[in-house]
Design a protein around this motif. Structure first.
Motif, PDB file in Angstrom:
ATOM      1  N   GLN A 321     -10.975 -12.223  -2.292  1.00  0.00           N
ATOM      2  CA  GLN A 321      -9.942 -13.369  -1.624  1.00  0.00           C
ATOM      3  C   GLN A 321      -9.093 -13.344  -2.709  1.00  0.00           C
ATOM      4  OE1 GLN A 321     -11.529 -17.618  -1.733  1.00  0.00           O
ATOM      5  NE2 GLN A 321     -10.180 -17.449   0.018  1.00  0.00           N
ATOM      6  N   GLU A 322      -9.445 -13.663  -3.868  1.00  0.00           N
ATOM      7  CA  GLU A 322      -8.498 -13.822  -4.793  1.00  0.00           C
ATOM      8  C   GLU A 322      -7.207 -12.604  -5.527  1.00  0.00           C
ATOM      9  OE1 GLU A 322      -6.693 -15.585  -8.330  1.00  0.00           O
ATOM     10  OE2 GLU A 322      -8.050 -16.160  -7.048  1.00  0.00           O
ATOM     11  N   GLY A 323      -8.187 -11.458  -5.006  1.00  0.00           N
ATOM     12  CA  GLY A 323      -6.956  -9.804  -5.447  1.00  0.00           C
ATOM     13  C   GLY A 323      -5.547 -10.635  -4.269  1.00  0.00           C
ATOM     14  N   LEU A 324      -6.266 -10.191  -3.046  1.00  0.00           N
ATOM     15  CA  LEU A 324      -4.783 -10.482  -2.291  1.00  0.00           C
ATOM     16  C   LEU A 324      -4.342 -11.766  -2.516  1.00  0.00           C
ATOM     17  CD1 LEU A 324      -7.312 -10.269   1.301  1.00  0.00           C
ATOM     18  CD2 LEU A 324      -5.059  -8.597   0.335  1.00  0.00           C
ATOM     19  N   ALA A 325      -5.118 -12.678  -2.746  1.00  0.00           N
ATOM     20  CA  ALA A 325      -3.963 -14.206  -3.557  1.00  0.00           C
ATOM     21  C   ALA A 325      -2.713 -13.523  -4.783  1.00  0.00           C
ATOM     22  CB  ALA A 325      -4.858 -14.740  -4.061  1.00  0.00           C
ATOM     23  N   ASN A 326      -2.926 -12.690  -5.229  1.00  0.00           N
ATOM     24  CA  ASN A 326      -2.340 -11.768  -6.527  1.00  0.00           C
ATOM     25  C   ASN A 326      -1.896 -11.154  -6.476  1.00  0.00           C
ATOM     26  OD1 ASN A 326      -3.763 -13.943  -8.603  1.00  0.00           O
ATOM     27  ND2 ASN A 326      -5.475 -12.121  -9.390  1.00  0.00           N
ATOM     28  N   ALA A 327      -1.724 -10.057  -4.853  1.00  0.00           N
ATOM     29  CA  ALA A 327      -1.446  -9.240  -4.558  1.00  0.00           C
ATOM     30  C   ALA A 327      -0.098 -10.363  -3.535  1.00  0.00           C
ATOM     31  CB  ALA A 327      -1.869  -8.071  -3.622  1.00  0.00           C
ATOM     32  N   ALA A 328      -0.178 -11.339  -3.084  1.00  0.00           N
ATOM     33  CA  ALA A 328       0.589 -11.836  -2.989  1.00  0.00           C
ATOM     34  C   ALA A 328       1.773 -12.276  -3.571  1.00  0.00           C
ATOM     35  CB  ALA A 328       0.408 -12.529  -1.449  1.00  0.00           C
ATOM     36  N   ARG A 329       1.704 -12.704  -4.454  1.00  0.00           N
ATOM     37  CA  ARG A 329       2.089 -13.668  -5.575  1.00  0.00           C
ATOM     38  C   ARG A 329       2.736 -12.844  -6.492  1.00  0.00           C
ATOM     39  NH1 ARG A 329      -1.839 -15.556  -8.228  1.00  0.00           N
ATOM     40  NH2 ARG A 329      -2.424 -16.900  -6.928  1.00  0.00           N
ATOM     41  N   HIS A 330       2.250 -11.086  -7.393  1.00  0.00           N
ATOM     42  CA  HIS A 330       2.677 -10.882  -8.518  1.00  0.00           C
ATOM     43  C   HIS A 330       4.015  -9.560  -8.196  1.00  0.00           C
ATOM     44  CE1 HIS A 330       1.459 -12.873 -11.341  1.00  0.00           C
ATOM     45  NE2 HIS A 330       0.153 -12.631 -10.458  1.00  0.00           N
ATOM     46  N   ALA A 331       3.727  -8.731  -6.105  1.00  0.00           N
ATOM     47  CA  ALA A 331       3.752  -7.800  -5.397  1.00  0.00           C
ATOM     48  C   ALA A 331       4.564  -8.190  -4.306  1.00  0.00           C
ATOM     49  CB  ALA A 331       2.502  -6.530  -6.115  1.00  0.00           C
ATOM     50  N   ALA A 332       4.697  -9.452  -3.928  1.00  0.00           N
ATOM     51  CA  ALA A 332       5.404  -9.303  -1.974  1.00  0.00           C
ATOM     52  C   ALA A 332       5.963  -8.122  -1.755  1.00  0.00           C
ATOM     53  CB  ALA A 332       6.169 -10.351  -2.597  1.00  0.00           C
ATOM     54  N   GLY A 333       5.613  -7.852  -0.953  1.00  0.00           N
ATOM     55  CA  GLY A 333       6.141  -6.890   0.489  1.00  0.00           C
ATOM     56  C   GLY A 333       5.003  -5.854  -0.136  1.00  0.00           C
ATOM     57  N   ALA A 334       4.489  -5.708  -1.419  1.00  0.00           N
ATOM     58  CA  ALA A 334       3.451  -4.107  -1.294  1.00  0.00           C
ATOM     59  C   ALA A 334       2.890  -3.595  -0.118  1.00  0.00           C
ATOM     60  CB  ALA A 334       3.166  -4.089  -2.677  1.00  0.00           C
ATOM     61  N   ALA A 335       1.945  -2.658   0.233  1.00  0.00           N
ATOM     62  CA  ALA A 335       0.856  -2.871   0.947  1.00  0.00           C
ATOM     63  C   ALA A 335      -0.027  -2.859  -0.131  1.00  0.00           C
ATOM     64  CB  ALA A 335       1.045  -1.541   1.486  1.00  0.00           C
ATOM     65  N   VAL A 336      -1.775  -3.672   0.179  1.00  0.00           N
ATOM     66  CA  VAL A 336      -2.291  -3.625  -0.116  1.00  0.00           C
ATOM     67  C   VAL A 336      -3.962  -3.184   0.689  1.00  0.00           C
ATOM     68  CG1 VAL A 336      -3.782  -5.459  -0.867  1.00  0.00           C
ATOM     69  CG2 VAL A 336      -1.349  -5.959  -0.517  1.00  0.00           C
ATOM     70  N   ARG A 337      -4.293  -2.129  -0.064  1.00  0.00           N
ATOM     71  CA  ARG A 337      -5.678  -1.988   0.497  1.00  0.00           C
ATOM     72  C   ARG A 337      -7.083  -2.368  -0.189  1.00  0.00           C
ATOM     73  NH1 ARG A 337      -6.813   2.562   3.274  1.00  0.00           N
ATOM     74  NH2 ARG A 337      -9.096   3.740   3.142  1.00  0.00           N
ATOM     75  N   VAL A 338      -7.454  -3.099   0.490  1.00  0.00           N
ATOM     76  CA  VAL A 338      -9.359  -3.660   0.583  1.00  0.00           C
ATOM     77  C   VAL A 338     -10.158  -2.269   0.566  1.00  0.00           C
ATOM     78  CG1 VAL A 338     -10.441  -5.544   0.766  1.00  0.00           C
ATOM     79  CG2 VAL A 338      -7.590  -5.238   0.296  1.00  0.00           C
ATOM     80  N   THR A 339     -10.818  -2.085   0.153  1.00  0.00           N
ATOM     81  CA  THR A 339     -12.449  -1.175   0.587  1.00  0.00           C
ATOM     82  C   THR A 339     -13.491  -2.359  -0.323  1.00  0.00           C
ATOM     83  OG1 THR A 339     -10.446   0.630  -0.335  1.00  0.00           O
ATOM     84  CG2 THR A 339     -12.847   0.898  -0.364  1.00  0.00           C
ATOM     85  N   VAL A 340     -14.330  -1.717   0.766  1.00  0.00           N
ATOM     86  CA  VAL A 340     -15.736  -2.937   0.444  1.00  0.00           C
ATOM     87  C   VAL A 340     -16.949  -1.536   0.990  1.00  0.00           C
ATOM     88  CG1 VAL A 340     -16.907  -4.555   0.750  1.00  0.00           C
ATOM     89  CG2 VAL A 340     -14.701  -4.751   1.121  1.00  0.00           C
ATOM     90  N   ARG A 341     -17.338  -1.034  -0.350  1.00  0.00           N
ATOM     91  CA  ARG A 341     -18.629   0.136   0.482  1.00  0.00           C
ATOM     92  C   ARG A 341     -19.878  -0.419  -0.160  1.00  0.00           C
ATOM     93  NH1 ARG A 341     -16.281   3.592   3.838  1.00  0.00           N
ATOM     94  NH2 ARG A 341     -14.264   3.989   3.309  1.00  0.00           N
ATOM     95  N   PRO A 342     -21.058  -0.763   1.016  1.00  0.00           N
ATOM     96  CA  PRO A 342     -21.642  -1.186   0.675  1.00  0.00           C
ATOM     97  C   PRO A 342     -23.254   0.540  -0.254  1.00  0.00           C
ATOM     98  CG  PRO A 342     -21.283  -2.120   2.942  1.00  0.00           C
ATOM     99  CD  PRO A 342     -20.403  -1.480   2.356  1.00  0.00           C
ATOM    100  N   GLY A 343     -23.540   0.271  -0.999  1.00  0.00           N
ATOM    101  CA  GLY A 343     -24.243   1.748  -1.185  1.00  0.00           C
ATOM    102  C   GLY A 343     -25.548   0.254  -0.818  1.00  0.00           C
TER     103      GLY A 343
END
Length: 411
Positions: A321-343
């Protein structure tokens, strides 16, 4: 009788004449590093030129070559010592003023050569701006001795006025420098205090959320232990008593947790009755970000039911959630990739965005609020690791490794 002013004056006199000469805290050209690299060669050339000019003037006055060389060296020596040893430079300059006065011709209006007079003014201006007031008072007082004894009466008042003006300006410069230094130190202290307060507030918020999650599970344990004798058949009396003891222990633990962590809730923050989010809610959050105009790609690996503990799932959700907020705030329009890997024993979370369209506003920890601090606190509170930084292509990425069991075992 108050002897404190006398003691201070005597200490200042000793420091003026014989005391240690503290080195300046900052070089003269510290603000201009490119210019500072050429300061030593330029200063050496200037000193050689001043030495040659003084030697020429002394030779024209008819002094023997050895005496002319000695007086020229005494003229240049204070300027060479001035950058690092200001008090030593003043002492050498005073000695030059007293010694190099007996060689001027009778028709000269001043007892010193122009290089020596000009160099003495430069030394006085620099030294007066570097010493405290008690030492400054002795410097001005002792500096008047060659003026009163060697300078003509018609020029004496002008020299004394110049000496007083240099002392006043030097004291003002020093006080201004000390004020700016104190203000910078106070500003740094305030920034560190704000950062520490932000960390404490984030830890408090995390602790409240963790309390809600653990309290939920403890309540489930208490309810299951109380209802187990009624749901199970053929429960012996000792087993039923054991279930009752488990339920009582769980409720006692809940009471202790509420007493211990009750101070973590401010008066304005009531209890959170809404369910805490976890990994299952990542899809809904990503869909919301997409509807807001943020191009997000979610890459979430499969996870078995119950594999990821609730605190780990909550921390991963908040980090994304915070990572997406920072991306929207500092890199508007840039593509974002969220990776969640349970091991098997850890959950890997990574939020990476492409370079921003506006390259003048890159990611940086300075001025980015407390989002990175909060993500780091969430990861470290679970015994995990957190990294954040700019990528070679200009993008930015935050990554966290969240262990399922802090003590190192698989869940």
């Amino acid at each position: 009788m108050n002897r404190q002013p006398i003691v201070v004056a005597l200490r200042a006199l000793r420091q003026t004449l014989l005391g240690p000469d503290a080195r300046p805290e900052r070089p003269l050209l510290a603000r201009w590093p490119r210019l500072a690299r050429y300061a030593a060669p330029a200063g050496l050339l200037a000193a050689l030129g001043l030495f040659w000019i003084t030697l020429t003037v002394e030779s024209n006055w008819g002094l023997p070559p050895p005496i002319a060389l000695l007086f020229a060296a005494m003229t240049v020596a204070p300027l060479l010592a001035l950058p690092r040893r200001p008090l030593l430079a003043w002492r050498l300059g005073l000695l030059a003023l007293l010694v190099c006065t007996f060689n001027a011709p009778d028709d000269q209006a001043w007892p010193w050569t122009p290089p020596l007079a000009l160099g003495s003014v430069v030394v006085a201006a620099v030294v007066f701006a570097r010493v405290d007031r008690p030492v400054l008072g002795w410097l001005v007082t002792i500096s008047t001795v060659p003026v009163l004894t060697l300078v003509d009466a018609e020029n004496r008042a002008a020299v004394l006025a110049l000496l007083g003006a240099l002392a006043i300006v030097g004291d003002l410069i020093r006080r201004n420098r000390l004020s700016r230094r104190a203000l910078a130190a106070q500003t740094e202290l305030s920034e560190r205090e704000q950062e520490r307060r932000a960390v404490l507030e984030e830890r408090t918020r995390i602790a409240r959320e963790m309390h809600d999650v653990v309290a939920h599970h403890m309540s489930l344990i208490a309810v299951q232990a109380e209802t187990a004798p009624y749901r199970l058949t053929d429960v012996s009396a000792p087993a039923a008593a054991e279930f009752v003891a488990i339920a009582g222990s769980a409720r006692d633990a809940l009471t202790d947790m509420r007493r211990l962590l009750g101070v973590l809730r401010s008066e304005s923050a009531g209890p959170q009755i809404a369910p805490q989010p976890d990994l299952a809610d990542l899809g809904a959050m990503v869909d919301t970000a997409r509807r807001a105009g943020l191009p997000v790609t979610l890459d979430a690996g499969p996870a078995d039911d119950g594999q990821v503990p609730a605190p780990v799932g909550l921390a991963a959700y908040r980090i994304v959630q915070e990572g997406l907020a920072n991306a929207a705030r500092h890199a508007a329009g840039a593509a974002v990739r969220v990776t969640v890997r349970p091991g098997r024993s850890t959950l890997t979370v990574r939020v990476q965005n492409a370079p921003p369209d506006d390259v003048r506003a890159p990611h940086s920890e300075a001025g980015a609020g407390h989002g990175l601090t909060g993500m780091r606190e969430r990861a470290t509170s679970l015994g995990g690791t957190f990294t954040a930084g700019q990528l070679p292509d200009g993008g930015y990425a935050v990554a966290a490794e969240l262990p399922y069991d802090v003590e190192g075992g698989d869940r």
